[in-house]
Design a protein around this motif. Sequence first.
Motif, short mmCIF file in Angstrom:
data_model
loop_
_atom_site.label_atom_id
_atom_site.label_comp_id
_atom_site.label_asym_id
_atom_site.label_seq_id
_atom_site.Cartn_x
_atom_site.Cartn_y
_atom_site.Cartn_z
N LEU A 49 5.15 5.44 -2.19
CA LEU A 49 4.50 4.27 -1.60
C LEU A 49 3.10 4.60 -1.12
CD1 LEU A 49 4.85 1.30 -0.73
CD2 LEU A 49 5.54 2.17 1.51
N SER A 50 2.91 5.79 -0.59
CA SER A 50 1.57 6.20 -0.14
C SER A 50 0.59 6.24 -1.31
CB SER A 50 1.64 7.57 0.52
OG SER A 50 2.50 7.56 1.63
N VAL A 51 1.07 6.71 -2.46
CA VAL A 51 0.21 6.73 -3.65
C VAL A 51 -0.13 5.31 -4.08
CG1 VAL A 51 0.05 7.42 -6.07
CG2 VAL A 51 1.13 8.94 -4.40
N LEU A 52 0.87 4.42 -4.04
CA LEU A 52 0.63 3.02 -4.40
C LEU A 52 -0.36 2.36 -3.45
CD1 LEU A 52 4.21 1.74 -5.36
CD2 LEU A 52 2.25 2.04 -6.89
N ILE A 53 -0.20 2.63 -2.16
CA ILE A 53 -1.12 2.04 -1.18
C ILE A 53 -2.54 2.53 -1.40
CG2 ILE A 53 -1.71 2.02 1.28
CD1 ILE A 53 1.22 1.90 1.93
N THR A 54 -2.69 3.80 -1.72
CA THR A 54 -4.03 4.34 -1.99
C THR A 54 -4.67 3.67 -3.20
OG1 THR A 54 -3.38 6.49 -1.05
CG2 THR A 54 -5.33 6.44 -2.47
N ALA A 55 -3.87 3.54 -4.27
CA ALA A 55 -4.39 2.90 -5.48
C ALA A 55 -4.75 1.44 -5.22
CB ALA A 55 -3.38 3.02 -6.61
N MET A 56 -3.86 0.73 -4.53
CA MET A 56 -4.12 -0.68 -4.27
C MET A 56 -5.31 -0.87 -3.33
SD MET A 56 -2.43 -2.67 -6.05
CE MET A 56 -3.23 -4.02 -5.20
N SER A 57 -5.52 0.07 -2.43
CA SER A 57 -6.67 -0.03 -1.53
C SER A 57 -7.98 0.01 -2.30
CB SER A 57 -6.63 1.10 -0.50
OG SER A 57 -5.47 1.00 0.31
N ILE A 58 -8.01 0.80 -3.38
CA ILE A 58 -9.22 0.87 -4.20
C ILE A 58 -9.49 -0.47 -4.87
CG2 ILE A 58 -10.26 1.97 -6.23
CD1 ILE A 58 -8.68 4.50 -5.50
N PHE A 59 -8.46 -1.04 -5.50
CA PHE A 59 -8.62 -2.34 -6.15
C PHE A 59 -8.92 -3.44 -5.13
CE2 PHE A 59 -6.29 -0.14 -9.50
CZ PHE A 59 -7.00 -0.54 -10.63
N LEU A 60 -8.26 -3.36 -3.99
CA LEU A 60 -8.48 -4.38 -2.96
C LEU A 60 -9.90 -4.30 -2.41
CD1 LEU A 60 -7.06 -6.62 -1.42
CD2 LEU A 60 -6.33 -4.92 0.27
N GLY A 61 -10.38 -3.07 -2.21
CA GLY A 61 -11.75 -2.90 -1.74
C GLY A 61 -12.76 -3.43 -2.74
N PHE A 62 -12.49 -3.23 -4.03
CA PHE A 62 -13.39 -3.75 -5.05
C PHE A 62 -13.41 -5.27 -5.02
CE2 PHE A 62 -13.88 -5.47 -9.36
CZ PHE A 62 -15.14 -4.99 -9.69
N GLN A 63 -12.23 -5.89 -4.91
CA GLN A 63 -12.18 -7.35 -4.90
C GLN A 63 -12.89 -7.93 -3.69
OE1 GLN A 63 -8.60 -9.75 -5.96
NE2 GLN A 63 -8.64 -10.41 -3.84
N VAL A 64 -12.63 -7.37 -2.51
CA VAL A 64 -13.27 -7.88 -1.30
C VAL A 64 -14.78 -7.72 -1.40
CG1 VAL A 64 -13.51 -7.52 1.18
CG2 VAL A 64 -11.24 -7.50 0.15
N ASN A 65 -15.24 -6.60 -1.94
CA ASN A 65 -16.68 -6.38 -2.07
C ASN A 65 -17.32 -7.38 -3.02
OD1 ASN A 65 -19.12 -4.58 -1.69
ND2 ASN A 65 -18.88 -4.44 -3.89
N GLN A 66 -16.65 -7.65 -4.15
CA GLN A 66 -17.20 -8.60 -5.11
C GLN A 66 -17.19 -10.02 -4.55
OE1 GLN A 66 -18.72 -7.75 -8.06
NE2 GLN A 66 -18.44 -5.72 -7.14
N CYS A 67 -16.14 -10.38 -3.83
CA CYS A 67 -16.09 -11.71 -3.22
C CYS A 67 -17.18 -11.87 -2.16
CB CYS A 67 -14.71 -11.95 -2.59
SG CYS A 67 -13.36 -12.09 -3.80
N TYR A 68 -17.39 -10.82 -1.38
CA TYR A 68 -18.45 -10.89 -0.37
C TYR A 68 -19.82 -11.00 -1.03
CZ TYR A 68 -21.51 -9.68 3.51
OH TYR A 68 -22.51 -9.69 4.45
N GLU A 69 -20.03 -10.32 -2.16
CA GLU A 69 -21.30 -10.42 -2.87
C GLU A 69 -21.57 -11.85 -3.31
OE1 GLU A 69 -23.79 -8.38 -3.56
OE2 GLU A 69 -22.93 -6.71 -2.42
N ARG A 70 -20.53 -12.54 -3.80
CA ARG A 70 -20.70 -13.94 -4.20
C ARG A 70 -21.06 -14.80 -2.98
NH1 ARG A 70 -17.89 -15.74 -9.03
NH2 ARG A 70 -17.19 -17.61 -7.94
N TRP A 71 -20.37 -14.57 -1.86
CA TRP A 71 -20.64 -15.34 -0.64
C TRP A 71 -22.05 -15.07 -0.14
CZ3 TRP A 71 -21.88 -13.90 4.35
CH2 TRP A 71 -21.76 -14.90 5.34
#
Length: 315
Positions: A49-71
């Motif tokens: 689960l820790s490995v999954l959380i680390t991987a998902m954090s990378i994708f989640l950070g990318f999505q939040v960053n891209q959404c903020y760029e649009r805003w």
Amino acid sequence: MIVRSGTTLWRALRSDWPALLYFLALALLAEFIYEYTRLEHTALPLLPLSVLITAMSIFLGFQVNQCYERWWEARRLWGQLVNVSRSFGRQVTTLLTPKRIAGIADEAQAEALQRELLHRQIAYVNALRIGLRSGGGLAEEDWRIFGGWLGESEIERLRRARNAPTQLIQRQAERLAEIIGTDWTEQQILLQLDDSLNLFYDVQGGCERIKRTAFPDRFRFHTHAFVWLVASLIPFSLIQTDQRFDVVAIVMETLLAFVFVTIERLGSELRDPFENHVNDTPMSALCRTIEIDLRQQLGEAEVPPPLDPAKGVLM
């Protein structure tokens, strides 16, 4: 846009409480199954689960960053629209005068022309606002607000247009071409005004690009699904074995899963900044700012007040 001190505990939890209750129930269920059933493998291994959380954090950070760029790009474009409108108002009121343009006979004609151009500019920014929020079309009640800025014949012309803001700038250019002569000095004034009109199209095109370019759907869908999947596994991986129904452990499991999905949801709220949501670009307030500035540049004494936040939200 939620302004300073506009975010309260109730506003923060108003749309999040179902998720909070879901993860609380999931944590209680995991504790109950582990403590009161014979299912020995209820507790999931923590390392995967820790490995999954680390991987998902990378994708989640990318999505939040891209959404903020649009805003943020949307906010920058509307800030540019405010400044260029002010510059256009200054150019119109100081350059389109009888002294500089031979086609303007007297001060009365100059004032009428200046009022026409700047009122049309106010109509333009409001047409752009309405079009971005509605997806391009204008409803019948939307047309009524243009009565104070445009003539009936021009409103009827706009009704036949697929893109009202584009046609308003087109009409601005036509009026300038009609009144400004071929003299070299007058042509220099026309070039300055034309540069401002081109900047309006640049801003409009940027806003339309954000509006019409959807965030990659598969990326959005998989990120959303995997975040909820990983968050739902957290209570089953952090089960405490030293005592039954450890309250602190249940609270921590609930909060950890809740924070994970809340970050994903906050990024999604910034993805489309023109949908008239509480976190969107405050286009109504910016249109009012432009209207106030342009009407004062015309010398009008009675102007509407700026829009104030309603319950901490500036629309």
